[in-house]
Enzyme design. Sequence first.
Site, PDB file in Angstrom:
ATOM      1  N   GLY A  61       0.839  -1.193   0.000  1.00  0.00           N
ATOM      2  CA  GLY A  61       0.000   0.000   0.000  1.00  0.00           C
ATOM      3  C   GLY A  61       0.875   1.243   0.000  1.00  0.00           C
ATOM      4  O   GLY A  61       2.046   1.191  -0.390  1.00  0.00           O
TER       5      GLY A  61
ATOM      6  N   HIS B 260     -16.665   5.507  11.488  1.00  0.00           N
ATOM      7  CA  HIS B 260     -17.064   6.575  10.584  1.00  0.00           C
ATOM      8  C   HIS B 260     -18.579   6.665  10.577  1.00  0.00           C
ATOM      9  O   HIS B 260     -19.248   5.663  10.385  1.00  0.00           O
ATOM     10  CB  HIS B 260     -16.526   6.273   9.181  1.00  0.00           C
ATOM     11  CG  HIS B 260     -16.448   7.488   8.323  1.00  0.00           C
ATOM     12  ND1 HIS B 260     -17.568   8.103   7.853  1.00  0.00           N
ATOM     13  CD2 HIS B 260     -15.391   8.196   7.864  1.00  0.00           C
ATOM     14  CE1 HIS B 260     -17.187   9.159   7.134  1.00  0.00           C
ATOM     15  NE2 HIS B 260     -15.871   9.237   7.133  1.00  0.00           N
TER      16      HIS B 260
ATOM     17  N   SER C 149     -18.784  10.086   1.806  1.00  0.00           N
ATOM     18  CA  SER C 149     -17.982  11.203   2.331  1.00  0.00           C
ATOM     19  C   SER C 149     -18.728  11.963   3.428  1.00  0.00           C
ATOM     20  O   SER C 149     -19.920  12.215   3.348  1.00  0.00           O
ATOM     21  CB  SER C 149     -17.627  12.160   1.207  1.00  0.00           C
ATOM     22  OG  SER C 149     -17.066  13.321   1.770  1.00  0.00           O
TER      23      SER C 149
ATOM     24  N   ARG D 286     -16.872  12.972  14.283  1.00  0.00           N
ATOM     25  CA  ARG D 286     -17.213  11.596  13.906  1.00  0.00           C
ATOM     26  C   ARG D 286     -17.696  10.740  15.077  1.00  0.00           C
ATOM     27  O   ARG D 286     -18.715  10.068  14.986  1.00  0.00           O
ATOM     28  CB  ARG D 286     -15.973  10.906  13.305  1.00  0.00           C
ATOM     29  CG  ARG D 286     -15.657  11.349  11.916  1.00  0.00           C
ATOM     30  CD  ARG D 286     -14.431  10.629  11.386  1.00  0.00           C
ATOM     31  NE  ARG D 286     -14.131  11.086  10.025  1.00  0.00           N
ATOM     32  CZ  ARG D 286     -13.119  10.646   9.288  1.00  0.00           C
ATOM     33  NH1 ARG D 286     -12.289   9.733   9.774  1.00  0.00           N
ATOM     34  NH2 ARG D 286     -12.922  11.095   8.073  1.00  0.00           N
TER      35      ARG D 286
ATOM     36  N   GLU E 247      -0.638   2.226   8.572  1.00  0.00           N
ATOM     37  CA  GLU E 247      -1.695   1.920   9.542  1.00  0.00           C
ATOM     38  C   GLU E 247      -1.314   0.755  10.450  1.00  0.00           C
ATOM     39  O   GLU E 247      -1.859   0.604  11.537  1.00  0.00           O
ATOM     40  CB  GLU E 247      -3.012   1.613   8.791  1.00  0.00           C
ATOM     41  CG  GLU E 247      -4.242   1.578   9.708  1.00  0.00           C
ATOM     42  CD  GLU E 247      -5.548   1.266   8.967  1.00  0.00           C
ATOM     43  OE1 GLU E 247      -5.556   1.298   7.722  1.00  0.00           O
ATOM     44  OE2 GLU E 247      -6.555   1.002   9.642  1.00  0.00           O
TER      45      GLU E 247
END
Lengths: 637, 231, 258
Positions: free
Chosen positions: A42, A266, A284, A330, A425
């Site tokens: 990644g 999220h 989004s 959030r 991450e």
Amino acid sequence: MELNSNLPTGPIESAWDRARFEMKLVNPANKRKYNIIVVGSGLAGASAAATLAELGYNIQCFCFQDSPRRAHSIAAQGGINAAKNYQNDGDSIFRLFYDTVKGGDFRSREANVYRLAQISVNIIDQCVAQGVPFAREYGGTLANRSFGGAQVSRTFYARGQTGQQLLLGAYQALERQVGAGQVKMLPRTEMLSLVLVEGKARGIVTRNLITGKIESYAADAVVLATGGYGNVYNLSTNARGSNCTAIWRAYKHGAAFANPCFTQIHPTCIPVSGEYQSKLTLMSESLRNDGRIWVPKTCGDKRPPVQIPEPERDYYLERRYPSFGNLVPRDVASRNAKAVCDEGRGVGETALGVYLDFSDAIQRLGASGIRERYGNLFDMYERITGEDPYKVPMRIYPAIHYTMGGLWVDYQLMSTIPGLFVAGEANFSDHGANRLGASALMQGLADGYFILPYTLGNYLASTKLDKVQTDYAEFRREEAEVAAMTKQLLAIKGKRTVASFHRELGKLLWDHCGMSRTAKGLQLAVTKIRELREEFWTNVDVLGRDNEMNQALEHAGRVADFLELAELIAIDALHRDESCGGHFREEYQTPDGEAQRDDEHYSYAAAWEFRGLDQPPELHKEPLQFEYVHPTQRSYK
Amino acid sequence: MSSIAIDSHLHKAIRFYQASIGKKAVMAVTGVVLFGYLVGHLAGNMQVYLGAEQMDKYAAFLHSMPLLLWSVRALLVASVVLHITASLQLQKLKLDARPAGYVKKEAVDSSLASRSMIWSGLMIAAFVIYHILDLTTGAAGAVQFRELRAYENLVYSFRRVPVSGFYILGMVLLGMHLYHGLWSIFQTVGFSHPRYTPVIKRLAAWVAILMAAGFISIPIAVWTGLVGSNL
Amino acid sequence: MRLTLHVWRQKSASDPGRMIQYEARNVNPDMSFLEMLDVVNEELTVKGEDPIAFDSDCREGICGMCGFVINGVAHGPRRGTTVCQLHMRKFKDGDVLYLEPWRARAFPVIKDLVVDRGAFDRVIAAGGYISVPAGSAPDGNAIQVPKQNADLAMDAAACIGCGACVAACPNASASLFTAAKITHLGVLPQGQPERADRAMRMVAQAAAEGFGSCTNIGECEAVCPKEIKLEVIARMNRDFIKAAWTNRGTSSATGGAG
């Protein structure tokens, strides 16, 4: 185990410069004598592999997908932050640093975050030079947008596909090195074990996902850039294949795992539509700028939304947070959605959803105005749900999105195992208890392009590394263990599919260790996870053989690791008797229902050391000091 | 040197032709030549409507400049050979590129014309051979073939139904070939633009249809007696 | 709803493979196509039959890992959509569907619907990049890019490398894929120094991989989940033709110091 974070001393502004100067260098002629393994392709893995190869090291890069370009960094939509201050709106490295530390709810290292903010500037330059098609103004200069948690406009973006474009830039750099023979790329190859020789990370054992062959690879250092572990919840915004296996098996070999319970939820995802659901799709967050969130006032009101009159609707965010309304952060938005659904007021077939209603905005701006702002998001919603959000309110529900926790690393990004570096991450380093939007891409690329190339060289130059071969007993032993585990999974021949275990584990964790957590629930979760793990190892049904492509077997190995990691997440959440960032313990909230940190007792990174599956893990604390940004309490009323 | 060595010793032209884009470019250029010929040929043929005298005069005129005639013929033969050779090589590439086909395959957007270029092309080639033997050399057994009596030869030939049927079929295929081939020339040599390409495609379609119609009108005119009723 | 599936089953690259019929019962219209296959696979597993192998990862249409041919159309009947974003409401009860892997010599079948697309990576490795070592970049705004070029580059760069263009092309050509990258980098000022070499090398590599040639049919454009336009192929042709006649060729390896 001792946690030595190797933080530089002195003023933070020049800390990274000093650290770089103090690092030992590898002579250019000697670089080609070193072999480095990079697991994951990644943003962090591809950029690290490409950059290290450019320097002259020999790289072997592994990914489980069919091509390095598939890595899940590709799915990031919004953008990447950088303290360029191109907008002349008062941004600076210090401000990005400040926002990130505060956004992380004061559970990250100041020195790491400051370095990240400094490097952010170089990342944009690098990516532009690689040909990343960032959005431009008419004058040809780079465009910016603003993002949550910041008052300046510092987010660079490439339509809604920023992650894709940044990853392709790194992937192309990687492929260039593949073409030059400097990187050997091994796709469809999954790391299943880490090999230590004399206490240092010296190689990995992998399974070839096409032939099933178990193979060993030796190197002078190993980089894990294998992403987050959000799929432990089964349903998340992660890719289907994202898993914790590489970092988990490193943990079991002695790498400390830090803050596993720091998971980010999220708030605006498309809700689950049924049992069969395989993933959750993010919408989004910008939708909350114009949409109004509501649920019916009465429980079990199954009328279609348009038939529910205004007085019978509860715009609960506007009611509870009059000043921020639908734009609360959030975690707050997520917890409130869960609360109303727990009351039985959720909407949609599963009753796990809330309305995000654009009818007021459509009245105000017209359908065309809305289409201009959110057209592609509305199309995506329509494609997935079959409902027209111009006519019917959207349904949204929170979902697991990112994991701030990960393998513990020092300032050099090295884990507690010498020679094992962790990037992106997969490590825990920069986001504390909560990650700000558009910061994940920044961290992955900072680690790969600009940090590892220095710190890895420093390790190689300052460590005595004898040549190791894959026929060493250490490799043979790991290979045998991996093969035995594979055989065992195939031999159980029980009654339940791997997917059914994954679903049950996900639900368990989501219910008790998701948006809000209680000591009681977590204790229950620990017990139930152990039971489920036991059942898995006696009742899972994995068909096929180990010497062929066997997707069920791949999934089984990953779920086996999730079943162990889940317990550690719950243990970590249980031990942290405070609420901070993504970790909300119902017992610890302010009178008005906000997260209540306990800086006196919990201002540390919790690094867990594996002591065997039948033993509780050992907690090591890395105390956090805040010299530049002083902890404060958040309020959004 | 990396995996693909670009051999700079080979002559540029050969190297260019070795690439499939090179072959395509050769097909585009030769296609332009052949299209140019077709335009001239159609313009010539249309004189059939002006009567026998004009038509025969035109034939005599062409034969009065042997150097030019044979130069043009050589250019045409060279173009045809290159056009067909390249197309056969590309067809082989195509067959090699997908050894195992689909059980079920649907065309989403593409035209039949675009997918059958090789077949329309080969049929046209076969037609052209017959056509030359029939009306240029007379070897194909036209009833009363006489050199330079173009008008008569044409009328007598087209009165045979199978001959004019084959001719019409050939011209329909030619129309299809042009329908895809004409705009394709632009695409192959690298011209494409969201504003102009749709216009080029429409124009190509009209030119293809008009040319096929022009050619086909002749046997129909012979049948209906519009042409050659005096013979 | 209930569907009949005819699925290409092939144990390994060397196995001849064949179509096998399955029934998909209890198909929910809100399922994605891949979720429908997940359910079929779970039922197969319970029955002790080998589940159908297919590739997928992100399941939100951006990673490019998924893809197979549904009733003769790559990624199935919905335009601009990968199979992971195709939902079952697009089908109706009783439909009979044929699922086949991408077919091309350059994409050998690994198992069932899974193919090896490594050829795409090698095409990129041949020149689909801008050579810029980390640390050597000028300030981002030092290179100004006209907005329309940036937009055109982005349109081309949206390619997800799924391989549908090859699968749909009657010639099994990889032109849309190769050209998308050549266009993306070729319209940006940063991409100019290597532009001619890039076109030459990538085109040569695509041919070496065994992809066919483009005959401007346009099926690739029709099935591309990112709706990349044929225009990119014209741009590739132009770059290639120009480079073939004017490029002096590379005299040494790409890397100097190592």
